[in-house]
Design an enzyme around this catalytic site. Structure first.
Site, PDB file in Angstrom:
ATOM      1  N   HIS A   1       0.770  -1.250   0.000  1.00 12.66           N
ATOM      2  CA  HIS A   1       0.000   0.000   0.000  1.00 12.66           C
ATOM      3  C   HIS A   1       0.797   1.293   0.000  1.00 12.66           C
ATOM      4  O   HIS A   1       0.220   2.342  -0.278  1.00 12.66           O
ATOM      5  CB  HIS A   1      -0.963   0.004   1.194  1.00 12.66           C
ATOM      6  CG  HIS A   1      -1.897  -1.158   1.180  1.00 12.66           C
ATOM      7  ND1 HIS A   1      -2.883  -1.317   0.220  1.00 12.66           N
ATOM      8  CD2 HIS A   1      -1.982  -2.255   1.972  1.00 12.66           C
ATOM      9  CE1 HIS A   1      -3.531  -2.442   0.445  1.00 12.66           C
ATOM     10  NE2 HIS A   1      -3.001  -3.032   1.499  1.00 12.66           N
TER      11      HIS A   1
ATOM     12  N   HIS B   1      -3.152  -3.277   7.903  1.00 14.59           N
ATOM     13  CA  HIS B   1      -4.197  -3.633   6.940  1.00 14.59           C
ATOM     14  C   HIS B   1      -4.860  -2.364   6.417  1.00 14.59           C
ATOM     15  O   HIS B   1      -5.160  -1.458   7.185  1.00 14.59           O
ATOM     16  CB  HIS B   1      -5.237  -4.538   7.607  1.00 14.59           C
ATOM     17  CG  HIS B   1      -6.453  -4.790   6.774  1.00 14.59           C
ATOM     18  ND1 HIS B   1      -6.433  -5.606   5.665  1.00 14.59           N
ATOM     19  CD2 HIS B   1      -7.717  -4.314   6.872  1.00 14.59           C
ATOM     20  CE1 HIS B   1      -7.651  -5.615   5.130  1.00 14.59           C
ATOM     21  NE2 HIS B   1      -8.441  -4.839   5.843  1.00 14.59           N
TER      22      HIS B   1
END
Length: 149
Positions: A37, A144
């Protein structure tokens, strides 16, 4: 007697190596979050093929095509700071998610409907949105990516 001690020591060594070895090459949740990410250097603004390149480079098209992924184009420290911002419930019902107090520069990558592995083809969408991330550990770090809103 010496053989017996050697056998016991050898057995203990095998037991310890069997316990330690599987964790040696394992990527931590925090490292996986960064790999999947974080892209502080890049931006998708200049390239419609950004997602195709990044998804492959970051190993999210190995074995199958990851259907959706978001890259964050902000300093890691700014993303880590979200872990101390507004707590929200995660999609999975856990309470370790946090929503950014300001919008961040992100790129959403979505697998095109006609795309099939191994030829993973993504749409690239650049935007400014709040993000919701799950944090864990000590120190408390992102593990996450839950959503962008």
């Amino acid at each position: 007697m010496g053989l017996e001690k050697s056998l016991i020591l050898f057995s203990l060594l095998v037991l310890v190596l069997g316990w330690v070895q599987p964790s040696l090459g394992r990527e931590s949740s925090a490292d996986k979050f960064k790999r999947q990410h974080m892209d502080t250097e890049g931006s998708s603004k200049s390239s419609p093929t950004y997602c195709n390149q990044m998804m492959k480079r970051r190993e999210m098209t190995t074995g199958s095509c990851k259907p959706v992924n978001t890259f964050v184009h902000e300093p890691l420290e700014d993303v880590q700071a979200i872990c101390s911002q507004g707590q929200v419930t995660c999609k999975n019902g856990r309470n370790n998610c946090h929503k950014s107090s300001s919008t961040l520069h992100i790129t959403d990558c979505r697998l095109k409907g006609s795309s099939k592995y191994p030829n993973c083809d993504y749409t690239t969408t650049d935007s400014q949105k709040h993000i919701i991330i799950a944090c864990d550990g000590n120190p408390y770090v992102p593990v996450h990516f839950d959503a962008s809103v």
